[in-house]
Design a protein around this motif. Structure first.
Motif, PDB file in Angstrom:
ATOM      1  N   TYR A  73      15.921  19.997  10.832  1.00 37.87           N
ATOM      2  CA  TYR A  73      16.370  21.022  11.781  1.00 37.87           C
ATOM      3  C   TYR A  73      15.317  22.121  11.946  1.00 37.87           C
ATOM      4  CZ  TYR A  73      17.720  24.230   7.994  1.00 37.87           C
ATOM      5  OH  TYR A  73      17.717  25.057   6.909  1.00 37.87           O
ATOM      6  N   GLU A  74      14.417  22.268  10.966  1.00 38.20           N
ATOM      7  CA  GLU A  74      13.366  23.285  11.092  1.00 38.20           C
ATOM      8  C   GLU A  74      12.391  22.971  12.218  1.00 38.20           C
ATOM      9  OE1 GLU A  74      14.387  22.991   6.656  1.00 38.20           O
ATOM     10  OE2 GLU A  74      14.029  21.612   8.325  1.00 38.20           O
ATOM     11  N   GLU A  75      12.388  21.741  12.677  1.00 36.32           N
ATOM     12  CA  GLU A  75      11.499  21.354  13.772  1.00 36.32           C
ATOM     13  C   GLU A  75      11.980  21.883  15.130  1.00 36.32           C
ATOM     14  OE1 GLU A  75       8.686  18.602  13.574  1.00 36.32           O
ATOM     15  OE2 GLU A  75       8.717  19.960  11.864  1.00 36.32           O
ATOM     16  N   TYR A  76      13.210  22.363  15.174  1.00 35.74           N
ATOM     17  CA  TYR A  76      13.849  22.724  16.432  1.00 35.74           C
ATOM     18  C   TYR A  76      13.992  24.244  16.518  1.00 35.74           C
ATOM     19  CZ  TYR A  76      14.961  17.768  16.559  1.00 35.74           C
ATOM     20  OH  TYR A  76      14.879  16.399  16.569  1.00 35.74           O
ATOM     21  N   ALA A  77      13.482  24.817  17.597  1.00 36.87           N
ATOM     22  CA  ALA A  77      13.478  26.279  17.711  1.00 36.87           C
ATOM     23  C   ALA A  77      14.602  26.814  18.575  1.00 36.87           C
ATOM     24  CB  ALA A  77      12.145  26.749  18.283  1.00 36.87           C
ATOM     25  N   TYR A  78      15.095  26.025  19.501  1.00 39.10           N
ATOM     26  CA  TYR A  78      16.120  26.497  20.431  1.00 39.10           C
ATOM     27  C   TYR A  78      17.392  25.675  20.240  1.00 39.10           C
ATOM     28  CZ  TYR A  78      12.083  28.637  22.640  1.00 39.10           C
ATOM     29  OH  TYR A  78      10.950  29.362  22.874  1.00 39.10           O
ATOM     30  N   TRP A  79      18.518  26.398  20.176  1.00 38.21           N
ATOM     31  CA  TRP A  79      19.798  25.768  19.879  1.00 38.21           C
ATOM     32  C   TRP A  79      20.854  26.242  20.869  1.00 38.21           C
ATOM     33  CZ3 TRP A  79      20.489  22.383  15.721  1.00 38.21           C
ATOM     34  CH2 TRP A  79      19.390  22.266  14.847  1.00 38.21           C
ATOM     35  N   GLY A  80      21.807  25.341  21.144  1.00 38.66           N
ATOM     36  CA  GLY A  80      22.955  25.744  21.930  1.00 38.66           C
ATOM     37  C   GLY A  80      23.992  26.418  21.047  1.00 38.66           C
ATOM     38  N   GLN A  81      25.108  26.800  21.647  1.00 39.56           N
ATOM     39  CA  GLN A  81      26.165  27.507  20.923  1.00 39.56           C
ATOM     40  C   GLN A  81      27.100  26.553  20.193  1.00 39.56           C
ATOM     41  OE1 GLN A  81      26.379  26.680  24.050  1.00 39.56           O
ATOM     42  NE2 GLN A  81      28.456  25.872  24.244  1.00 39.56           N
ATOM     43  N   GLY A  82      27.015  25.268  20.518  1.00 41.42           N
ATOM     44  CA  GLY A  82      27.822  24.271  19.840  1.00 41.42           C
ATOM     45  C   GLY A  82      29.106  23.949  20.583  1.00 41.42           C
ATOM     46  N   THR A  83      29.604  22.729  20.363  1.00 42.59           N
ATOM     47  CA  THR A  83      30.883  22.303  20.926  1.00 42.59           C
ATOM     48  C   THR A  83      31.655  21.570  19.829  1.00 42.59           C
ATOM     49  OG1 THR A  83      31.949  21.121  22.763  1.00 42.59           O
ATOM     50  CG2 THR A  83      29.962  20.119  21.860  1.00 42.59           C
ATOM     51  N   GLN A  84      32.935  21.892  19.712  1.00 47.89           N
ATOM     52  CA  GLN A  84      33.755  21.350  18.624  1.00 47.89           C
ATOM     53  C   GLN A  84      34.238  19.942  18.970  1.00 47.89           C
ATOM     54  OE1 GLN A  84      34.810  22.807  15.514  1.00 47.89           O
ATOM     55  NE2 GLN A  84      35.525  20.694  15.170  1.00 47.89           N
ATOM     56  N   VAL A  85      34.067  19.037  18.015  1.00 41.25           N
ATOM     57  CA  VAL A  85      34.610  17.684  18.113  1.00 41.25           C
ATOM     58  C   VAL A  85      35.557  17.495  16.938  1.00 41.25           C
ATOM     59  CG1 VAL A  85      34.097  15.221  17.962  1.00 41.25           C
ATOM     60  CG2 VAL A  85      32.627  16.723  19.314  1.00 41.25           C
TER      61      VAL A  85
END
Length: 125
Positions: free
Chosen positions: A109-121
């Protein structure tokens, strides 16, 4: 700057399917590898799947291989996660992310700089 918005989460019975979408805006979406991660309550963020910027290569966690499919439509700036044969252990918040580092592995996950807010499943048994 990149903005990511996930959608498509919800409540489904075990054995069912969901398709998550992640719409990106900002930088040139098509130039980046994209990933999906998930986080269950009380657990760390877990790699789910990744796709190269040309969509020529896809990668999956062993726990979802054969059940989930990642894809992307660069014309629509959107990445998808088709989830079939869902299990209760797939219950988590799912996040999409843009990979900006190539020092480690696509599953870090450290390779990724931009993230969304997430969606619940949520998968019920």
């Amino acid at each position: 700057q990149v903005r990511l918005v996930e959608s498509g989460g919800g409540l489904v019975q075990a054995g069912g399917s969901l398709r998550l979408s992640c719409a990106a805006s900002g930088r040139t979406f098509s130039s980046y590898d994209m990933g999906w991660f998930r986080q269950a309550p009380g657990k760390g963020r877990e790699f789910v799947a990744a796709i190269s910027w040309r969509a020529g290569s896809t990668y999956y966690a062993d726990s979802v291989k054969g059940r989930f499919t990642i894809s992307r439509d660069n014309a629509k700036n959107t990445v998808y996660l088709q989830m079939n044969s869902l299990k209760p252990e797939d219950t988590a918040v799912y996040y999409c992310a843009v990979r900006t580092s190539f020092v480690g592995y696509y599953s870090d996950y450290e390779e990724y700089a931009y993230w969304g807010q997430g969606t619940q499943v949520t998968v019920s048994s």
